[in-house]
Design a protein around this motif. Sequence first.
Motif, PDB file in Angstrom:
ATOM      1  N   LEU A  15       0.818  -1.219   0.000  1.00 24.57           N
ATOM      2  CA  LEU A  15       0.000   0.000   0.000  1.00 24.57           C
ATOM      3  C   LEU A  15       0.843   1.255   0.000  1.00 24.57           C
ATOM      4  O   LEU A  15       0.347   2.329  -0.304  1.00 24.57           O
ATOM      5  CB  LEU A  15      -0.955  -0.002   1.198  1.00 24.57           C
ATOM      6  CG  LEU A  15      -1.938  -1.179   1.253  1.00 24.57           C
ATOM      7  CD1 LEU A  15      -2.829  -1.054   2.471  1.00 24.57           C
ATOM      8  CD2 LEU A  15      -2.747  -1.288  -0.018  1.00 24.57           C
ATOM      9  N   GLY A  16       2.117   1.137   0.371  1.00 28.45           N
ATOM     10  CA  GLY A  16       3.006   2.290   0.344  1.00 28.45           C
ATOM     11  C   GLY A  16       3.733   2.483   1.655  1.00 28.45           C
ATOM     12  O   GLY A  16       3.686   1.651   2.561  1.00 28.45           O
ATOM     13  N   ARG A  28       3.415  -0.527   4.449  1.00 27.72           N
ATOM     14  CA  ARG A  28       2.170  -1.218   4.758  1.00 27.72           C
ATOM     15  C   ARG A  28       1.916  -2.232   3.656  1.00 27.72           C
ATOM     16  O   ARG A  28       1.783  -1.874   2.491  1.00 27.72           O
ATOM     17  CB  ARG A  28       1.035  -0.210   4.851  1.00 27.72           C
ATOM     18  CG  ARG A  28      -0.373  -0.770   5.021  1.00 27.72           C
ATOM     19  CD  ARG A  28      -0.631  -1.414   6.370  1.00 27.72           C
ATOM     20  NE  ARG A  28      -0.227  -0.604   7.493  1.00 27.72           N
ATOM     21  CZ  ARG A  28      -1.034  -0.074   8.388  1.00 27.72           C
ATOM     22  NH1 ARG A  28      -2.328  -0.252   8.296  1.00 27.72           N
ATOM     23  NH2 ARG A  28      -0.560   0.614   9.388  1.00 27.72           N
ATOM     24  N   ILE A  29       1.874  -3.513   4.040  1.00 30.40           N
ATOM     25  CA  ILE A  29       1.581  -4.610   3.116  1.00 30.40           C
ATOM     26  C   ILE A  29       0.371  -5.354   3.670  1.00 30.40           C
ATOM     27  O   ILE A  29       0.334  -5.670   4.856  1.00 30.40           O
ATOM     28  CB  ILE A  29       2.772  -5.575   2.989  1.00 30.40           C
ATOM     29  CG1 ILE A  29       3.999  -4.842   2.442  1.00 30.40           C
ATOM     30  CG2 ILE A  29       2.416  -6.770   2.108  1.00 30.40           C
ATOM     31  CD1 ILE A  29       5.269  -5.673   2.456  1.00 30.40           C
ATOM     32  N   ILE A  41       2.070 -16.311   8.048  1.00 32.27           N
ATOM     33  CA  ILE A  41       2.191 -15.677   6.735  1.00 32.27           C
ATOM     34  C   ILE A  41       2.902 -14.328   6.852  1.00 32.27           C
ATOM     35  O   ILE A  41       3.726 -13.985   6.006  1.00 32.27           O
ATOM     36  CB  ILE A  41       0.814 -15.519   6.067  1.00 32.27           C
ATOM     37  CG1 ILE A  41       0.232 -16.892   5.731  1.00 32.27           C
ATOM     38  CG2 ILE A  41       0.894 -14.638   4.831  1.00 32.27           C
ATOM     39  CD1 ILE A  41       1.082 -17.734   4.788  1.00 32.27           C
ATOM     40  N   SER A  42       2.613 -13.574   7.905  1.00 29.69           N
ATOM     41  CA  SER A  42       3.292 -12.275   8.063  1.00 29.69           C
ATOM     42  C   SER A  42       4.792 -12.479   8.243  1.00 29.69           C
ATOM     43  O   SER A  42       5.600 -11.715   7.710  1.00 29.69           O
ATOM     44  CB  SER A  42       2.701 -11.479   9.222  1.00 29.69           C
ATOM     45  OG  SER A  42       2.929 -12.125  10.460  1.00 29.69           O
ATOM     46  N   ARG A  43       5.182 -13.523   8.951  1.00 31.50           N
ATOM     47  CA  ARG A  43       6.621 -13.829   9.095  1.00 31.50           C
ATOM     48  C   ARG A  43       7.228 -14.210   7.748  1.00 31.50           C
ATOM     49  O   ARG A  43       8.341 -13.798   7.416  1.00 31.50           O
ATOM     50  CB  ARG A  43       6.819 -14.955  10.094  1.00 31.50           C
ATOM     51  CG  ARG A  43       6.576 -14.528  11.510  1.00 31.50           C
ATOM     52  CD  ARG A  43       6.844 -15.660  12.471  1.00 31.50           C
ATOM     53  NE  ARG A  43       6.574 -15.218  13.821  1.00 31.50           N
ATOM     54  CZ  ARG A  43       6.147 -15.997  14.783  1.00 31.50           C
ATOM     55  NH1 ARG A  43       5.953 -17.286  14.559  1.00 31.50           N
ATOM     56  NH2 ARG A  43       5.926 -15.523  15.981  1.00 31.50           N
ATOM     57  N   ALA A  44       6.515 -15.002   6.970  1.00 33.91           N
ATOM     58  CA  ALA A  44       7.011 -15.420   5.661  1.00 33.91           C
ATOM     59  C   ALA A  44       7.175 -14.216   4.731  1.00 33.91           C
ATOM     60  O   ALA A  44       8.173 -14.111   4.010  1.00 33.91           O
ATOM     61  CB  ALA A  44       6.073 -16.446   5.046  1.00 33.91           C
ATOM     62  N   ILE A  45       6.208 -13.303   4.765  1.00 33.02           N
ATOM     63  CA  ILE A  45       6.290 -12.105   3.924  1.00 33.02           C
ATOM     64  C   ILE A  45       7.493 -11.259   4.341  1.00 33.02           C
ATOM     65  O   ILE A  45       8.240 -10.767   3.490  1.00 33.02           O
ATOM     66  CB  ILE A  45       4.982 -11.295   3.989  1.00 33.02           C
ATOM     67  CG1 ILE A  45       3.862 -12.052   3.270  1.00 33.02           C
ATOM     68  CG2 ILE A  45       5.166  -9.898   3.385  1.00 33.02           C
ATOM     69  CD1 ILE A  45       2.488 -11.433   3.440  1.00 33.02           C
ATOM     70  N   ARG A  46       7.697 -11.079   5.642  1.00 35.70           N
ATOM     71  CA  ARG A  46       8.857 -10.308   6.115  1.00 35.70           C
ATOM     72  C   ARG A  46      10.167 -10.960   5.678  1.00 35.70           C
ATOM     73  O   ARG A  46      11.108 -10.272   5.269  1.00 35.70           O
ATOM     74  CB  ARG A  46       8.823 -10.167   7.631  1.00 35.70           C
ATOM     75  CG  ARG A  46       7.789  -9.190   8.123  1.00 35.70           C
ATOM     76  CD  ARG A  46       7.939  -8.977   9.635  1.00 35.70           C
ATOM     77  NE  ARG A  46       6.771  -8.315  10.128  1.00 35.70           N
ATOM     78  CZ  ARG A  46       5.780  -8.917  10.791  1.00 35.70           C
ATOM     79  NH1 ARG A  46       5.839 -10.203  11.065  1.00 35.70           N
ATOM     80  NH2 ARG A  46       4.743  -8.231  11.205  1.00 35.70           N
ATOM     81  N   LYS A  47      10.239 -12.270   5.787  1.00 34.58           N
ATOM     82  CA  LYS A  47      11.450 -12.993   5.387  1.00 34.58           C
ATOM     83  C   LYS A  47      11.708 -12.803   3.893  1.00 34.58           C
ATOM     84  O   LYS A  47      12.829 -12.488   3.486  1.00 34.58           O
ATOM     85  CB  LYS A  47      11.306 -14.477   5.703  1.00 34.58           C
ATOM     86  CG  LYS A  47      12.504 -15.293   5.295  1.00 34.58           C
ATOM     87  CD  LYS A  47      12.292 -16.761   5.607  1.00 34.58           C
ATOM     88  CE  LYS A  47      13.457 -17.592   5.094  1.00 34.58           C
ATOM     89  NZ  LYS A  47      13.221 -19.014   5.271  1.00 34.58           N
TER      90      LYS A  47
END
Length: 81
Positions: A15-16, A28-29, A41-47
């Motif tokens: 989102l920016g 913001r994702i 999933i939030s951990r996977a996205i951060r990784k």
Amino acid sequence: MPERYEDIVSEPQLLGVQTLGASDVVYRITAETKPMQHIGISRAIRKDLKIELDKHNIEIPFPRLVMYSKADEAKVESQKG
């Protein structure tokens, strides 16, 4: 990402920039997940994000502190004189 992670329901969206700080940038994702799977999933996205930043030599900012002692100051002064 939905192909790699079966618990993601919809494609994550950037989102920016949320905030700019002295030692951080917050993006913001958003992504929709299956029930109770958001933490993993939030951990996977951060990784994955960190891996991509590293590939492009983008460092995560961190505060730096430089300390001088009086002994160091005296040593510098003696070298000048």
